[in-house]
Scaffold this motif. Structure first.
Motif, PDB file in Angstrom:
ATOM      1  N   THR A  66       0.837  -1.197   0.000  1.00  0.00           N
ATOM      2  CA  THR A  66       0.000   0.000   0.000  1.00  0.00           C
ATOM      3  C   THR A  66       0.872   1.247   0.000  1.00  0.00           C
ATOM      4  OG1 THR A  66      -1.684  -1.203   1.249  1.00  0.00           O
ATOM      5  CG2 THR A  66      -1.859   1.184   1.235  1.00  0.00           C
ATOM      6  N   LYS A  67       0.518   2.207  -0.836  1.00  0.00           N
ATOM      7  CA  LYS A  67       1.248   3.472  -0.912  1.00  0.00           C
ATOM      8  C   LYS A  67       0.690   4.467   0.109  1.00  0.00           C
ATOM      9  CE  LYS A  67       2.992   3.362  -5.593  1.00  0.00           C
ATOM     10  NZ  LYS A  67       4.386   3.246  -5.152  1.00  0.00           N
ATOM     11  N   LEU A  68       1.554   5.376   0.548  1.00  0.00           N
ATOM     12  CA  LEU A  68       1.170   6.413   1.496  1.00  0.00           C
ATOM     13  C   LEU A  68      -0.012   7.233   0.983  1.00  0.00           C
ATOM     14  CD1 LEU A  68       1.890   7.564   4.233  1.00  0.00           C
ATOM     15  CD2 LEU A  68       3.609   8.984   3.138  1.00  0.00           C
ATOM     16  N   GLU A  69      -0.060   7.477  -0.323  1.00  0.00           N
ATOM     17  CA  GLU A  69      -1.156   8.269  -0.893  1.00  0.00           C
ATOM     18  C   GLU A  69      -2.505   7.541  -0.841  1.00  0.00           C
ATOM     19  OE1 GLU A  69      -0.249   7.165  -5.539  1.00  0.00           O
ATOM     20  OE2 GLU A  69       1.063   8.529  -4.458  1.00  0.00           O
ATOM     21  N   GLY A  79       0.262  10.255  13.537  1.00  0.00           N
ATOM     22  CA  GLY A  79       1.172   9.123  13.570  1.00  0.00           C
ATOM     23  C   GLY A  79       0.529   7.758  13.404  1.00  0.00           C
ATOM     24  N   LEU A  80      -0.811   7.718  13.263  1.00  0.00           N
ATOM     25  CA  LEU A  80      -1.506   6.445  13.078  1.00  0.00           C
ATOM     26  C   LEU A  80      -2.352   6.489  11.813  1.00  0.00           C
ATOM     27  CD1 LEU A  80      -2.655   5.763  16.742  1.00  0.00           C
ATOM     28  CD2 LEU A  80      -0.789   4.645  15.523  1.00  0.00           C
ATOM     29  N   PHE A  81      -2.458   5.346  11.162  1.00  0.00           N
ATOM     30  CA  PHE A  81      -3.270   5.254   9.955  1.00  0.00           C
ATOM     31  C   PHE A  81      -4.716   4.985  10.354  1.00  0.00           C
ATOM     32  CE2 PHE A  81       0.989   4.435   8.497  1.00  0.00           C
ATOM     33  CZ  PHE A  81       1.050   5.206   7.342  1.00  0.00           C
ATOM     34  N   LYS A  82      -5.630   5.828   9.836  1.00  0.00           N
ATOM     35  CA  LYS A  82      -7.049   5.715  10.175  1.00  0.00           C
ATOM     36  C   LYS A  82      -7.822   4.935   9.122  1.00  0.00           C
ATOM     37  CE  LYS A  82      -6.490   8.189  13.835  1.00  0.00           C
ATOM     38  NZ  LYS A  82      -6.623   7.675  15.173  1.00  0.00           N
ATOM     39  N   SER A  83      -7.368   4.982   7.872  1.00  0.00           N
ATOM     40  CA  SER A  83      -8.040   4.218   6.824  1.00  0.00           C
ATOM     41  C   SER A  83      -7.059   3.937   5.692  1.00  0.00           C
ATOM     42  CB  SER A  83      -9.262   4.970   6.287  1.00  0.00           C
ATOM     43  OG  SER A  83      -8.865   6.143   5.614  1.00  0.00           O
ATOM     44  N   LEU A  84      -7.308   2.817   4.997  1.00  0.00           N
ATOM     45  CA  LEU A  84      -6.479   2.412   3.864  1.00  0.00           C
ATOM     46  C   LEU A  84      -7.390   2.095   2.691  1.00  0.00           C
ATOM     47  CD1 LEU A  84      -4.150  -0.043   5.801  1.00  0.00           C
ATOM     48  CD2 LEU A  84      -3.588   2.261   5.086  1.00  0.00           C
ATOM     49  N   ALA A  85      -6.888   2.304   1.485  1.00  0.00           N
ATOM     50  CA  ALA A  85      -7.681   2.049   0.282  1.00  0.00           C
ATOM     51  C   ALA A  85      -7.754   0.557  -0.047  1.00  0.00           C
ATOM     52  CB  ALA A  85      -7.098   2.822  -0.897  1.00  0.00           C
ATOM     53  N   ASP A 106       9.457   3.048   1.734  1.00  0.00           N
ATOM     54  CA  ASP A 106      10.532   2.970   0.748  1.00  0.00           C
ATOM     55  C   ASP A 106      10.499   4.203  -0.145  1.00  0.00           C
ATOM     56  OD1 ASP A 106       8.523   2.526  -1.161  1.00  0.00           O
ATOM     57  OD2 ASP A 106       8.992   0.408  -1.408  1.00  0.00           O
ATOM     58  N   THR A 107      11.401   4.275  -1.095  1.00  0.00           N
ATOM     59  CA  THR A 107      11.505   5.450  -1.963  1.00  0.00           C
ATOM     60  C   THR A 107      10.328   5.577  -2.920  1.00  0.00           C
ATOM     61  OG1 THR A 107      12.853   4.202  -3.534  1.00  0.00           O
ATOM     62  CG2 THR A 107      14.021   5.491  -1.858  1.00  0.00           C
ATOM     63  N   GLU A 108       9.521   4.528  -3.044  1.00  0.00           N
ATOM     64  CA  GLU A 108       8.329   4.561  -3.903  1.00  0.00           C
ATOM     65  C   GLU A 108       7.095   5.016  -3.128  1.00  0.00           C
ATOM     66  OE1 GLU A 108       8.616   3.591  -7.253  1.00  0.00           O
ATOM     67  OE2 GLU A 108      10.749   3.563  -6.755  1.00  0.00           O
ATOM     68  N   GLY A 109       7.245   5.280  -1.823  1.00  0.00           N
ATOM     69  CA  GLY A 109       6.112   5.693  -0.998  1.00  0.00           C
ATOM     70  C   GLY A 109       5.284   4.537  -0.469  1.00  0.00           C
ATOM     71  N   ASN A 110       5.826   3.314  -0.535  1.00  0.00           N
ATOM     72  CA  ASN A 110       5.127   2.156   0.012  1.00  0.00           C
ATOM     73  C   ASN A 110       5.291   2.125   1.527  1.00  0.00           C
ATOM     74  OD1 ASN A 110       4.238   0.935  -2.502  1.00  0.00           O
ATOM     75  ND2 ASN A 110       6.403   0.544  -2.863  1.00  0.00           N
ATOM     76  N   ILE A 111       4.216   1.751   2.221  1.00  0.00           N
ATOM     77  CA  ILE A 111       4.208   1.711   3.681  1.00  0.00           C
ATOM     78  C   ILE A 111       4.707   0.356   4.165  1.00  0.00           C
ATOM     79  CG2 ILE A 111       2.784   1.955   5.747  1.00  0.00           C
ATOM     80  CD1 ILE A 111       0.718   3.415   3.883  1.00  0.00           C
ATOM     81  N   GLN A 112       5.685   0.379   5.082  1.00  0.00           N
ATOM     82  CA  GLN A 112       6.253  -0.826   5.717  1.00  0.00           C
ATOM     83  C   GLN A 112       6.295  -2.006   4.738  1.00  0.00           C
ATOM     84  OE1 GLN A 112       6.852  -0.797   9.435  1.00  0.00           O
ATOM     85  NE2 GLN A 112       8.028  -2.604   9.048  1.00  0.00           N
ATOM     86  N   PRO A 113       7.037  -1.862   3.625  1.00  0.00           N
ATOM     87  CA  PRO A 113       7.060  -2.933   2.617  1.00  0.00           C
ATOM     88  C   PRO A 113       7.820  -4.168   3.088  1.00  0.00           C
ATOM     89  CG  PRO A 113       8.627  -1.232   2.034  1.00  0.00           C
ATOM     90  CD  PRO A 113       7.912  -0.750   3.265  1.00  0.00           C
ATOM     91  N   VAL A 114       7.215  -5.327   2.831  1.00  0.00           N
ATOM     92  CA  VAL A 114       7.839  -6.612   3.139  1.00  0.00           C
ATOM     93  C   VAL A 114       7.704  -7.467   1.886  1.00  0.00           C
ATOM     94  CG1 VAL A 114       7.754  -8.680   4.572  1.00  0.00           C
ATOM     95  CG2 VAL A 114       7.298  -6.435   5.585  1.00  0.00           C
ATOM     96  N   TYR A 115       8.831  -8.016   1.429  1.00  0.00           N
ATOM     97  CA  TYR A 115       8.842  -8.808   0.200  1.00  0.00           C
ATOM     98  C   TYR A 115       9.129 -10.265   0.539  1.00  0.00           C
ATOM     99  CZ  TYR A 115       9.082  -4.129  -1.706  1.00  0.00           C
ATOM    100  OH  TYR A 115       8.810  -2.819  -1.983  1.00  0.00           O
ATOM    101  N   ILE A 116       8.247 -11.140   0.091  1.00  0.00           N
ATOM    102  CA  ILE A 116       8.380 -12.570   0.335  1.00  0.00           C
ATOM    103  C   ILE A 116       8.816 -13.239  -0.974  1.00  0.00           C
ATOM    104  CG2 ILE A 116       7.210 -14.674   1.122  1.00  0.00           C
ATOM    105  CD1 ILE A 116       7.322 -12.399   3.235  1.00  0.00           C
ATOM    106  N   SER A 117       9.909 -13.990  -0.908  1.00  0.00           N
ATOM    107  CA  SER A 117      10.424 -14.722  -2.067  1.00  0.00           C
ATOM    108  C   SER A 117      10.081 -16.205  -1.923  1.00  0.00           C
ATOM    109  CB  SER A 117      11.940 -14.561  -2.169  1.00  0.00           C
ATOM    110  OG  SER A 117      12.277 -13.206  -2.340  1.00  0.00           O
ATOM    111  N   LYS A 118       9.928 -16.860  -3.046  1.00  0.00           N
ATOM    112  CA  LYS A 118       9.587 -18.284  -3.062  1.00  0.00           C
ATOM    113  C   LYS A 118      10.640 -19.092  -2.294  1.00  0.00           C
ATOM    114  CE  LYS A 118       8.497 -22.057  -6.251  1.00  0.00           C
ATOM    115  NZ  LYS A 118       7.378 -22.582  -5.515  1.00  0.00           N
ATOM    116  N   GLY A 119      10.162 -19.938  -1.375  1.00  0.00           N
ATOM    117  CA  GLY A 119      11.043 -20.827  -0.632  1.00  0.00           C
ATOM    118  C   GLY A 119      11.891 -20.162   0.438  1.00  0.00           C
ATOM    119  N   GLU A 120      11.611 -18.900   0.773  1.00  0.00           N
ATOM    120  CA  GLU A 120      12.419 -18.189   1.768  1.00  0.00           C
ATOM    121  C   GLU A 120      11.559 -17.549   2.851  1.00  0.00           C
ATOM    122  OE1 GLU A 120      15.226 -15.478   0.102  1.00  0.00           O
ATOM    123  OE2 GLU A 120      15.974 -16.931  -1.347  1.00  0.00           O
TER     124      GLU A 120
END
Length: 131
Positions: A47-50, A57-63, A103-117
């Motif tokens: 999810t992006k910040l926009e 300091g807290l998120f009230k709603s997300l798209a 991240d630099t793209e404006g993504n909130i707390q990004p976590v990337y999951i790779s296959k088998g890891e």
């Protein structure tokens, strides 16, 4: 670490108060430490910040809609199987959702999951801390 499944595991910590270093009577620096806490973690598609409403300091709603959630144990530890992909992680707080990494793209707390890891993640809930 390769395995037949993938996901995320880690720990959640709480930090509050003045985090500026102070000097003790013996002249050494003193810092207040983080404490492991029990929290519910809510996982959303990346999810992006926009696409979110941030208030005091807290998120009230997300798209986007949540995908999964997991509750940590009393020591803040969690483990959750997730399909490979990109996600945003939030902790559930009394007044809203919390995340503090972007991240630099404006993504909130990004976590990337790779296959088998398994991805290791430390979440620091510090919206009541002053730096």
């Amino acid at each position: 670490m390769k395995s037949e499944s993938e996901g995320v595991r880690g720990q959640v910590f709480w930090l509050e108060g003045n985090q500026m270093p102070t000097i003790s009577e013996d002249g050494s620096q003193v810092r207040k430490g983080k404490q492991a806490i029990q929290r519910t973690i809510i996982i959303y598609p990346l999810t992006k910040l926009e696409d979110a409403q941030l208030v005091d300091g807290l998120f009230k709603s997300l798209a986007t809609d949540p995908i999964k959630e997991v509750t940590t144990d009393e020591n803040g530890n969690f483990s959750l199987k997730l399909e490979p992909g990109a996600y945003s992680f939030f902790t559930k707080e009394e007044e809203g959702l919390f995340a503090n990494r972007f991240d630099t793209e404006g993504n909130i707390q990004p976590v990337y999951i790779s296959k088998g890891e398994w991805t290791e993640l430390e979440i620091l809930v510090d919206y009541k801390a002053a730096y």
